[in-house]
Write an enzyme that holds these catalytic residues in place. Structure first.
Site, PDB file in Angstrom:
ATOM      1  N   LYS A 488      12.025 -37.175  34.090  1.00 18.96           N
ATOM      2  CA  LYS A 488      10.716 -38.128  34.715  1.00 18.96           C
ATOM      3  C   LYS A 488      11.062 -37.816  36.242  1.00 18.96           C
ATOM      4  CE  LYS A 488      14.197 -41.799  35.851  1.00 18.96           C
ATOM      5  NZ  LYS A 488      14.329 -43.251  35.611  1.00 18.96           N
ATOM      6  N   TYR A 729       8.342 -34.723  69.279  1.00 23.19           N
ATOM      7  CA  TYR A 729       7.424 -35.770  69.657  1.00 23.19           C
ATOM      8  C   TYR A 729       8.494 -36.765  70.249  1.00 23.19           C
ATOM      9  CZ  TYR A 729       3.340 -34.337  66.899  1.00 23.19           C
ATOM     10  OH  TYR A 729       2.439 -33.747  66.354  1.00 23.19           O
TER      11      TYR A 729
END
Length: 836
Positions: A488, A729
């Site tokens: 999965k 940033y």
């Protein structure tokens, strides 16, 4: 039954049923013999019927495996021959030794802890102008690989180079009898396989058995343990042997070596050679000196001759890589290995891939085969038919003039340039393309042309490591316990289809996915293993039936909805259902019941079992294939008593269900950590998840697993930034020193978590750990490479062997699952095999 066939040596040997994909009595298959070998994880006798249907008619079988039922089965194969032996592997080894005795050419045998394959491949390159070389393909050095390699010797070969590896005592004497080397090379001695020997001296002595009959032995006398054992033990057994030694330390030796950057001085009794080396890392230098000393042992060389050969030397790629290609193609890149046995190995890997229906092979002239030209290409053409190749592309003058051995679906080009300029690349779509060429043809140019171009961040998946981890857990649970593997979440980020195909190739019992569309995708990619869907929804029930997917049922509501759906389908019997479900009326439909033993997430409580059983008895179409539960704290010792309580609850629940329904269901409780910590709880099946991908969640045996995934990126730019400046940033990355700041081509959109910014995370740059600086951006991350040797374009490891996923997870307070599954699907996956 017959007892012996003297012609077995001259037949094609098959040892793995997966080597054969063709159907029908192809001439090549009819002339082959299958050795049914019983291994740790598979019994070759189980696949005799499959191979018979594909056209094989001769089999070597073991007496101990011939039970009355199996003998009855074999009687049905009226035109087949069965050769009964005590050991199929021993018979194959004896036949290889008999084959070897037919040749009177020099044979070089190589052993040691590291460098065997590199020395072999480099020697073959360096001597290609002087000899027709037979060699082991890739790292075929095992008890099975060595006889298969030596069987490739033909009358046209003038030199053999074979490597031999052992993992425990008494193995080398068998390999020595097969290789029978006249020249020996002992590369070095390290810690690999130490666990198989009492002491390091015993391991050296066992490896020296390869050289009990050599005329000449070459080794580095700087390895004192090797030198001591050679002079104490081997010279007593083989007193006429000539010892050719070399040393970098000044120790007494036949050749004295000294290194100044990339300049090697190699001084012998007759001459001193001054050479510029193409590779200067310590391992490569050692391997190169082994090669040079071997060349000087075979004959005399001028300095210019040796330098010319070294200048042509290229790195050895032992990796067979799977990559994304243009036009929805998948590429299998084996562009620098080209011999018949290696071609067979690559075709086996091609046969394993089912993501694309069309198979294409691009092959150069096969060099150094030792076979007559017509015989060689007739064999290659037969291989293409046997492996059901849809398009064959031959590049080179020799393969081109043998076009008659290939069918109508084939194209030929005299040179690589001709192919690159003339081939209609737009027509190559939805195909799996094997690219395999000899070095002079520069097939890396073809790979570059066909590879889909993406940015420089790549997640490499080591399929050999994944196989190793699977086998580790197989040994833990034993042959009687089935294995369901979780694929999965894009196979924990590794690539669902590719991982599932490998698991199918290694014959696991079940796969599990989270949602129906994941299972549908696997079916579209050729995966036909049973698949459990853990989160089915009523709107996906039709897809479950259409694609033969089996739902997990965890509540009475879901059970009733599934029951109503199955009843309606069975009444209507719509067209198409018979393709995936049993065609007879009232056939049961497989499902999986989940029991809640303490997780309290999904599943039936113990007191609900009577209601479940009552409903199932009223709806006989529904069949419970497996019943399972999940341990809450299998990876933590503090929850051992609760795990025991869960186990007991599960046993009571399954026993009650079995009594009520009148049949036994397959039971599974353990996950990866539970397999290691609670071996007594393994029951009928286990569920393998994170452990397959290299994370041993229990922490008990972490060194037994191998790293599967390595996330790599590149340095886009490096700049000097002064102390007191900020980076990134929000000016979060303040520098307290003059620094070299590198910008990486990876960000949080690729799966590099923002929490790893501002020095929390570290990456691996050319052997140095470098911290992050400032905030992680969407597509970029900055790191401090002041202490590292780094240049723009250099590769950087985000996680892998040198930066573990466990370490990254701890740094940001999460678990390895999140790190793995967080790698974006926009990051290209490259799947590769290191060895054979």
């Amino acid at each position: 039954m017959i007892t012996r066939d003297s012609q077995l040596i001259n037949k094609q040997w098959i040892t793995d049923s997966r080597q054969v994909s063709g159907v029908g009595a192809d001439e090549q298959l009819a002339a082959s013999v299958f050795f049914a070998i019983r291994g740790d994880h598979h019994d070759g006798h189980d696949f005799i019927g499959e191979l018979y249907r594909k056209g094989v008619r001769q089999f070597v079988v073991e007496r101990v495996a011939l039970t009355p039922d199996r003998r009855t089965e074999l009687l049905a194969y009226a035109d087949a021959q069965f050769i009964e032996v005590d050991s199929s592997l021993k018979t194959l080894q004896d036949l290889a030794a008999e084959h070897r005795r037919q040749f009177r050419i020099p044979i070089i045998g190589i052993t040691g802890s590291n460098g065997k394959t590199i020395v072999k491949e480099w020697l073959a390159q360096l001597l290609a102008d002087d000899y027709v070389v037979a060699k082991s393909p890739k790292s075929y050095n095992s008890q099975l690989g060595v006889p298969l390699s030596v069987h490739g010797l033909t009358a046209g070969h003038t030199l053999g180079i074979f490597e031999a590896g052992i993992s425990k005592a008494h193995e080398m004497q068998t390999l020595e009898a097969i290789i029978q080397p006249s020249v020996g090379i002992f590369t070095n001695m390290g810690t690999a396989h130490d666990e198989g020997f009492r002491t390091r001296k015993q391991k050296i002595a066992e490896k020296l058995r390869l050289f009990i009959r050599v005329n000449t032995l070459i080794y580095c006398s700087d390895y004192a343990e090797i030198d001591d054992e050679v002079r104490l033990l081997l010279t007593a057994v083989n007193p006429k042997m000539q010892l050719i030694t070399w040393a970098l330390t000044g120790k007494e030796a036949t050749y004295q070596a000294s290194l100044d950057k990339d300049r090697l001085s190699l001084r012998g009794q007759l001459a001193t050679h001054q050479l510029k080396l193409p590779f200067t890392d310590p391992a490569s230098v050692e391997n190169l000196i082994h090669c040079l000393v071997t060349m000087l042992t075979l004959r005399s060389w001028t300095n210019d001759e040796l330098q010319s050969r070294l200048n042509r030397l290229r790195p050895v790629s032992m990796r067979l890589e799977q990559k994304e290609g243009i036009n929805n193609c998948v590429l299998i890149d084996d562009s620098y290995n080209n011999d018949v046995v290696g071609l067979q190995l690559a075709l086996r890997f091609l046969n394993q891939q089912n993501t694309r229906n069309r198979r294409v092979v691009i092959l150069s002239d096969v060099l150094q085969s030792g076979q007559p030209e017509a015989e060689l290409y007739e064999q290659v053409g037969a291989l293409m038919r046997t492996q059901e190749v849809d398009l064959f592309i031959g590049i080179g003058p020799v393969v081109s003039r043998n076009a008659r051995f290939f069918g109508d679906s084939s194209l030929f080009y005299a040179t690589t340039d001709d192919f690159l300029t003339q081939f209609p690349f737009g027509n190559l779509r939805d195909s799996t393309v094997l690219i395999k060429g000899a070095r002079p043809f520069s097939f890396e140019r073809i790979v570059h042309r066909l590879e889909r171009k993406v940015h420089g961040t790549v997640l490499e998946i080591n399929l050999d490591a994944l196989t190793h981890n699977l086998n580790y857990y197989r040994e833990k649970v034993g042959p009687e316990t089935q294995i369901m593997v979780m694929v999965k979440a894009f196979a924990y980020g590794s690539g669902s289809a590719e991982v599932a195909q490998l698991l199918q190739y290694h014959r696991v019992d079940y796969l599990a996915v989270a949602y129906a569309d994941e299972g549908v995708s696997l079916r579209h990619n050729g995966v036909d293993l049973p698949i459990m869907v853990m989160n089915p929804a009523p709107e996906t029930f039709a897809a479950l039936l259409e694609y033969n997917l089996e739902p997990e049922i965890y509540s009475m509501r879901l059970l009733r909805e599934w029951g109503r759906f199955v009843a309606e389908v069975n009444e209507q019997k719509p067209v198409g259902v018979a393709l995936t479900q049993p065609s007879r009326p009232n056939a049961p439909y497989a499902m999986h019941l989940k029991i809640d033993t303490g997780m309290h997430r999904l599943g039936f409580l113990e007191n609900e079992i009577p209601d479940v059983a009552g409903y199932l008895k009223q709806h006989p179409l529904l069949h419970v294939a497996t019943v399972f539960s999940h341990l809450v704290g299998a990876d933590e010792a503090q929850f051992n008593s609760f795990s025991q309580q869960q186990y007991e609850t599960f046993l009571r629940s399954t026993a009650s269900l079995e009594r009520e329904l009148g049949y036994r269901q397959t039971r599974h409780l353990l996950n990866s950590a539970g397999i290691v910590r609670f071996p007594d709880f393994r029951l009928d099946m286990v569920r393998l998840g994170i452990g397959l991908y290299g994370v041993e969640a229990s922490g008990i045996d972490p060194l037994s697993l191998q790293t599967v995934g390595t996330l790599r990126t590149v340095i886009s730019q490096i700049k000097a930034v002064r102390a007191g400046e900020s980076v990134g940033y929000s000016r979060r990355g303040w520098l307290d020193h003059d620094a070299r700041i590198a910008t990486l081509a990876i960000g949080y959109a690729d799966g590099y978590d923002r929490r790893l910014g501002n020095g929390v995370g570290e990456v691996w740059v050319n052997g140095t750990r470098c911290p992050t600086v400032g905030n992680v951006c969407m597509d970029m991350t900055m790191i401090d490479v002041t202490q590292a040797f780094a240049s723009e374009g250099d590769e950087v490891v985000i996680f892998g062997k040198d930066v573990s996923i466990l370490d990254l997870a701890r740094r940001i307070g999460t678990i390895p699952y999140e790190i793995l599954t967080g790698v974006s699907e926009r990051v290209k996956r490259v799947f590769f095999k290191e060895g054979n």
